[in-house]
Design an enzyme around this catalytic site. Structure first.
Site, short mmCIF file in Angstrom:
data_model
loop_
_atom_site.label_atom_id
_atom_site.label_comp_id
_atom_site.label_asym_id
_atom_site.label_seq_id
_atom_site.Cartn_x
_atom_site.Cartn_y
_atom_site.Cartn_z
CB THR A 302 16.23 1.73 -1.26
OG1 THR A 302 16.90 1.13 -2.28
CG2 THR A 302 14.47 1.40 -1.51
CG ASP A 394 6.03 1.65 1.49
OD1 ASP A 394 5.24 1.20 1.18
OD2 ASP A 394 7.35 1.02 1.71
N PRO A 395 3.05 4.38 3.86
CG PRO A 395 0.81 4.50 4.06
CD PRO A 395 1.94 3.84 3.23
CG HIS A 396 5.73 1.01 6.29
ND1 HIS A 396 5.04 -0.31 6.16
CD2 HIS A 396 6.75 1.02 5.48
CE1 HIS A 396 5.94 -0.81 4.98
NE2 HIS A 396 6.89 0.08 4.70
CE1 TYR A 425 -21.94 -0.35 -10.17
CE2 TYR A 425 -20.28 1.15 -9.87
CZ TYR A 425 -21.66 1.07 -9.94
OH TYR A 425 -22.32 1.95 -9.30
CB SER A 452 -6.95 -12.37 6.08
OG SER A 452 -7.88 -13.32 5.88
#
Length: 639
Positions: A302, A394-396, A425, A452
């Site tokens: 960063t 990060d797509p953003h 599964y 959510s």
């Protein structure tokens, strides 16, 4: 899967533009996105009577409510226009942010109107599948087998890093749990606790397959740290570069591993993890009998955009397995530069050989001959990413998607069962499955850290990937524009004459040869060898080039900054301090370097003529800001 658009991609047609050049198209599509939803509502069971009549709509309180709604939106618009940051303009070069793709904005609004919640399939039957597809897009970009891999959208890189460490933590204690459970102990009968704590991720996942076949996976899983809790010190150490994002400290706290179990890896003069010291620390821990839970490597730090030697990390793990019988989990924090993986893939999604890659850059005219990117060692790092166990992206950031859009990709989807709250599964033999098959057994809410979550952002990412392919002729073109501009910027910063303000002269220094498109630079007054003054000068320059100086909309250049201190980086910043002309004594006294930091992501300056014109304006802006600083200093002297 929707067919991707691949030919003759025009970058300028992807964005609304710094002067809203694509206003007509954007407005038309925005109206389409909203009107389609309104038609959908009105056409739902047309036999139903209208519940709000024309008479109701003309009632005084009804009209007053609409007027109040309009007034509140007017207030909000004024606030946003007054203090928001103009990311869209090339006058902004700071954080990893730029203009966002029109298609992602439009797709977000279109999906948002339906209000899907990707926590549960029943509340998001469309966008849940879009999220799974988008996650597999990213897995393919990183070289993972989409039939075996798993990826999904998060709110950002922090949560993605949490999930990477979460699965590493749960994976680490499974062999101990297997040994403790009577019906599974035979699977690890000849292994000591030390051996159990140093198994490879793939070997552990193979054991979980056997547990599922025996019908005892859930019972054994409850004996792992997930059910039994954390035994202090059991996991061993997490090796993280000094250049780490602060989310790693938070992750150690949140997951109960403890920050004292982080082992910082020193960085070299290029701010990459120092390979020799990484090897030395790793071997030392192993020889002391200390398990290694995970090693984190960073693709795009960063602060300076450094790209670690991922290939050396993978080679080190293999050496540890062969030499000591010790393995560990590898996670890549590629939140910043992860999307640059697209630049290495041809239109068939194949990772190109280096010479072919450079030839295609020239053929597509996306990186000119006077710029060499990537460096050979950066190429090898990207090539090795497919061998990591999980990757944050990060797509953003360099995906040019609006907030909030992070993602995590995992090489082996069997690992999801270690964190899932659904029935385990047993996946079919992937070799018999078609490559594009979507695993419809995944329940997002039960298999991820968040609950959510907006399905609209999944639609935005999915749509962006359909329009702008994750390859050299898609995202490669868009990302290359920033890389080219950053390299031109560095050349100008390195060769420009000192800026003259009255009798004072200010030289510009920069960190040369960035791994990606982060440009770090400083102003130094000639003849002033006080490092503290240098730091104050550049901090004040940042203040004048940021929101702190007032309304950003009226500022003529905006950037960001960071401080590179001894506590985080040791003596690494000294290399730059010395290049600026300061002596060792100054560094020892101050032990901190304040730099201006610009992630150059704009697509608008990829023309040499446009960039040269921009640079002429920028020099004048720098002189104006320096003049303001000099005036302030003179006034203080008088006072």
């Amino acid at each position: 899967m929707t067919k991707q658009f691949t030919s003759h991609l025009n970058i300028d047609a992807l964005f609304l533009g710094p002067k809203s050049e694509n206003t007509v198209f954007f407005r038309e599509m925005m109206e389409y996105a909203v009107s389609e939803h309104m038609h959908w509502r009105s056409d739902f069971h047309p036999e139903d009577p209208a519940l709000v009549t024309s008479v109701d709509r003309y009632a005084p309180d009804y009209r007053e409510t609409l007027y109040r709604t309009e007034g509140i939106l007017n207030q909000l618009s004024a606030k946003l226009k007054n203090t928001s940051i103009p990311w869209f303009s090339p006058r902004y070069m700071g954080h990893m942010n730029a203009d966002t793709l029109m298609v992602s904005n439009l797709a977000y609004v279109m999906a948002m109107m339906y209000n899907p919640n990707n926590c549960a399939h029943e509340s998001s039957p469309t966008t849940t599948e879009l999220e799974i597809e988008a996650g597999l897009d990213l897995c393919r970009m990183f070289g993972y087998d989409p039939r075996r891999a798993w990826g999904h959208i998060t709110s950002g890189g922090t949560v993605a890093n949490y999930e990477g460490l979460w699965v590493a933590r749960n994976l680490k204690t499974m062999p101990i749990a297997i040994a403790q459970y009577p019906q599974s102990s035979d699977l690890v009968a000849n292994k000591s606790e030390q051996q159990l704590l140093n198994m490879s991720p793939s070997d552990i996942l193979d054991l979980t397959d056997e547990l599922k076949k025996r019908g005892i996976f859930e019972e054994v899983r409850e004996l792992s740290c997930r059910g039994a809790g954390i035994k202090q010190g059991m996991f061993g150490k997490v090796l993280v570069p000094q250049s780490k994002h602060y989310s790693w400290m938070k992750a150690m706290d949140v997951l109960g591993i403890g920050q004292q179990h982080i082992v910082p890896l020193p960085v070299d003069a290029n701010y990459r993890t120092d390979v020799e010291k990484m090897r030395e620390i790793t071997f030392c821990l192993i020889e002391q009998g200390e398990p290694i839970l995970a090693m984190v490597t960073v693709v795009g730090t960063t602060e300076v955009g450094a790209i670690d030697r991922v290939d050396e990390v993978i080679a080190l793990r293999k050496e540890c397995e062969e030499r000591y019988g010790v393995s560990f989990y590898v996670h890549i924090d590629a939140a910043y530069a992860g999307y640059a993986s697209a630049m290495f893939l041809n239109e068939q999604g194949e990772f190109m050989e280096y010479d072919e890659l450079i030839r295609r850059y020239r053929e597509l005219a996306i990186i000119p001959e006077d710029i060499i990117w990537p460096k050979p060692e950066i190429y090898q790092s990207f090539r090795a990413m497919c061998q990591a166990d999980s990757i944050t992206v990060d797509p953003h950031k360099v995906g040019f998607i609006q907030y909030a859009a992070g993602a995590v990709c995992m090489k082996d989807k069997r690992i999801v069962d270690l964190i899932s709250y659904r029935a385990a599964y047993v996946f079919e033999d992937v070799d018999t499955q078609p490559e594009q098959a979507i695993d419809r057994h995944v329940v997002l809410g039960a298999s991820i850290m968040e609950g959510s979550k907006a399905g609209a952002i999944a639609a935005a990412i999915w749509a962006a990937h359909r329009l702008v392919p994750l390859n050299i002729s898609g995202y490669g073109k868009v990302i290359a524009a920033g890389i080219v501009t950053a390299n031109w910027m560095i050349k100008k910063l390195l060769t420009t004459e000192p800026l003259v303000v009255g009798k004072r002269r200010f030289a510009i220094h920069t960190m040369p040869n960035p791994d990606f498109h982060m440009v770090n630079f400083t102003f130094k007054e000639q003849g002033n060898n006080d490092l503290s003054h240098h730091n104050r000068l550049n901090k004040r320059m940042y203040e004048l080039c940021s929101y702190t100086s007032g309304r950003s909309y009226t500022n003529d250049f905006l950037t960001s900054s960071t401080s590179l201190g001894y506590g985080e980086y040791g003596d690494t910043p000294w290399h730059y301090v010395e290049s600026c002309g300061f002596d060792q004594e100054e560094w020892q006294k101050v032990h901190s370097l304040y730099v201006l930091r610009a992630a150059v992501m704009t697509h608008c300056l990829r023309s040499a003529d446009d960039f040269d014109e921009y640079w002429e304006r920028l020099q004048k802006i720098f002189i104006h800001k320096l003049t303001q600083i000099v005036d302030e200093e003179e006034k203080k002297k008088v006072a």
